[in-house]
Design a protein around this motif. Sequence first.
Motif: not given
Length: 621
Positions: A562-569, A518-530, A499-507
Motif C-alpha cells: 500500500a505504501a508503494v501504491v500511495e507513492r505511485l499515485v 486531453d481527457d482531464r475529466a476522465g483523468r480526475w475520475a480515475l485519480r479519485r478512484e485510485a 489491495l488488488v483493486r487499489a493496485v489495478d486502479a493505480a495502474h
Amino acid sequence: MSRPAFTLPPWLAHALRAQRGPVPWSAVVRGALAAGPLLLTAVLAGRTSAGVVAAIAAMLAGINDRPGSRRASVKRLGVPALAGAGGLLVGTYAGQHIGAVPLTLLLTGVGLVAGAVSAVGPVASGAGTQLLVACAIGAGMPLPETGWQRALLYLAGAGWLLALRLVLPTRGASVGDYRFDGERDAVAAVYEAVAELLDATGTSQATARRAALTAALDHAQDALAGPRLRRYASSAAERHLHAQYAAALPLAEAATALAWAGDAVPARAAEGPRRLAAAVRGSTHTGPLPAPARSAPALRALDDALLHAADAFDRGGDARRLHARRRTATSVLRTAFGSGGREYGLRVALGFGVAAAVAQALHHAHWYGQHTHWYWLPATAVFLIKPDLGPLVSRVLCRAAGTVLGAVIFAGLAAVVPRPAGLVAIVALCGALIPAATRHFAAQTAVVTVLVLALVMVGGEPQASWSRIGETLLACGIVLLVGHLPMPGQRGGTVRARLVRAVDAAHAYLAHVLTDEDDRAGRWALRREAYRALAEARAAIDLAAAELPALARHAEGTDEVAAVVERLVDTTTACAVHLDDTGRLTPGHRRRLAELLDELTERRARAGLTAKEAPRLPLAV
C-alpha cells in the motif's frame, strides 16, 4: 539506561480507542423523535407489539444515521431497511412452518449470502447486518402479527427516521437551501483540506494532510451521489454544488503535486482555497482570490485551478458529474464472490449458523429451562462476527463490557421506573443517545442493550438483564472460536482483494495519464478512484493489523504494498500536472515511475498478490 516505553498491544489499544468529533446534535434529536414516539403511539393505540417492531427498525436505522447529505441518507438508511424487512418476512414464515434443523440450515444459508454481499461496501454491510438480525428476530420473537405485517411495520419504523432525516433542518445550518446543508459542508471541507495540504507542503505532515484530503473528497463524492428525480441535477442550488465540487478536483491535483515535490509554497497559496470554502458554506461570492507565484508547473496549475474555481463559483460553472462512482452489477458480483467475499461469507455463515444451532438446542433442552429469547444469540453473533465492525477481539471485549454495563443499568432502572410510561421514556432516551454512542462499540452496545431490554418489558415479558448477559457471553465465545478456525483458501482475503483493486486502479490512472493528455475529466475520475481504492485498502490493512497475532499475520506485507501504491499515485499526479504544463516528462519523472513500478512488482510478489500487469512507460513521455 532508560526503559523502553510500554505500549499496549494493537488489539487492546483498538478496544480502548474512541472516535473523536462534535456531538451530532441533529441526529440526537432525530433519535429522540424516532423509537420512543413510535412505541408510545402504539401503546396508546393498544398495539404494543406493533410498536416494538417499529421501534426496533428505528433503532437499527439510527445506528446507520451518520453525518452526510440528505440524499445520500436515502441509500444509507433505506437499503438496509429494505433488507431488514425482507429478513423479518423470511424469518417469520420460516420460524412458523419449519423445524429447528431446517431453520438452522436456512439461517446459515442466509448468513452466507449476507456475509458475501457485505464485502461490497458500507451500505451493503449495513444491509447484511439488518437482514440477519431481522431474520433471527422474525424466527424467534413471539408476536401476534403475521410476516407481511411485521415487514410493513419494520419499514414504517425505519421510514419514519428517514423522513425525519429528510425533513428536519440540520442544527446550525442557516444559509441557503437547508436541504443541501450536508452537501455544502462536504464540499467546503474539500477546499479546507486543500488549504491544509498546501500549508503542510514541505513538512512531515504533508502525507497525513494528503490522506485527509482524500477522505474529504470521498465524503463529498458520497454526499453528492444521492438519488435524483431526473438524470441531471434537479435545482440551481444543486447544480452549483456540483460545479463547486468539480472545481475542487484540479485544485486537489495541483496541491498533491506540490506536496510530492516537497518544496514549501508561499503562505498566500492557501488563502484562495480557504476563501472558496467560506463561499461554499455561506453561499456567497468568493471575491478577489490571492494568486500564488507561477514559478513551477504545479504552482501554475494551482493558479489556473483557482481562476477556474472562481468562474465556477460566480457563474455556476460546468456541473458535469465527474465524481460519480457507480458499481455495475458485474463488479458487485465479482466483489461478493471473489476471495474477500467468499471468506467474509463463510465466516459470517459459520458464526451465525453455529449460534442459531446452539440457541435452538438450548431452546428445546428440557434441562435448560424456558429459553424464550433464543433469537438473541444469533442476533448478537451477527454484530460480533462482522469483520468490518472492528478487529475480532476488540469487538468481543467491547460487546461483553457494553452488555454487562447496559444490563446492570437497566436492572436498576427497571426497579424504580413506572410501567409502561417509564420504559417508553427509556426507549426515547436511548434512541437519542445512539448517534453519540456510535463513536465507541462498547458505548453503543450499552445503549442498545438498555433499549432492547426496555422493549422486551414493554412487550409484556419479565425483566431479562441477566439472561441478556448470558446470551452475549455465549455468543462471544462462539465468535472467538469461529473467528480463529482455519478456512479454505488464503486468509486475509478482504485485505488482499481491496489491495488488488487499489493496485489495478493505480495502474489504470497511470496508463491514462501517459496515453491520453486531453481527457482531464476522465483523468480526475480515475485519480479519485485510485485514491479511494487506496484509502479502502489502508482501512482494511489497519483493521487486520489490530487483530491477534494469529490473524494479523495473514496480512503481513500488505502495508508495504500500500505504501508503494500511495507513492505511485502521488507521482502519477505530479506527472499529470507536469505534462499539462510542458507536454513532456523529465528524466527524473520517468526514472521515479520506473523505480516505483519495479518496487511494486517486487512487493506484490512477496505478499502473494496478483493484479493486472503494470502499464509500460512509453519512450515519448
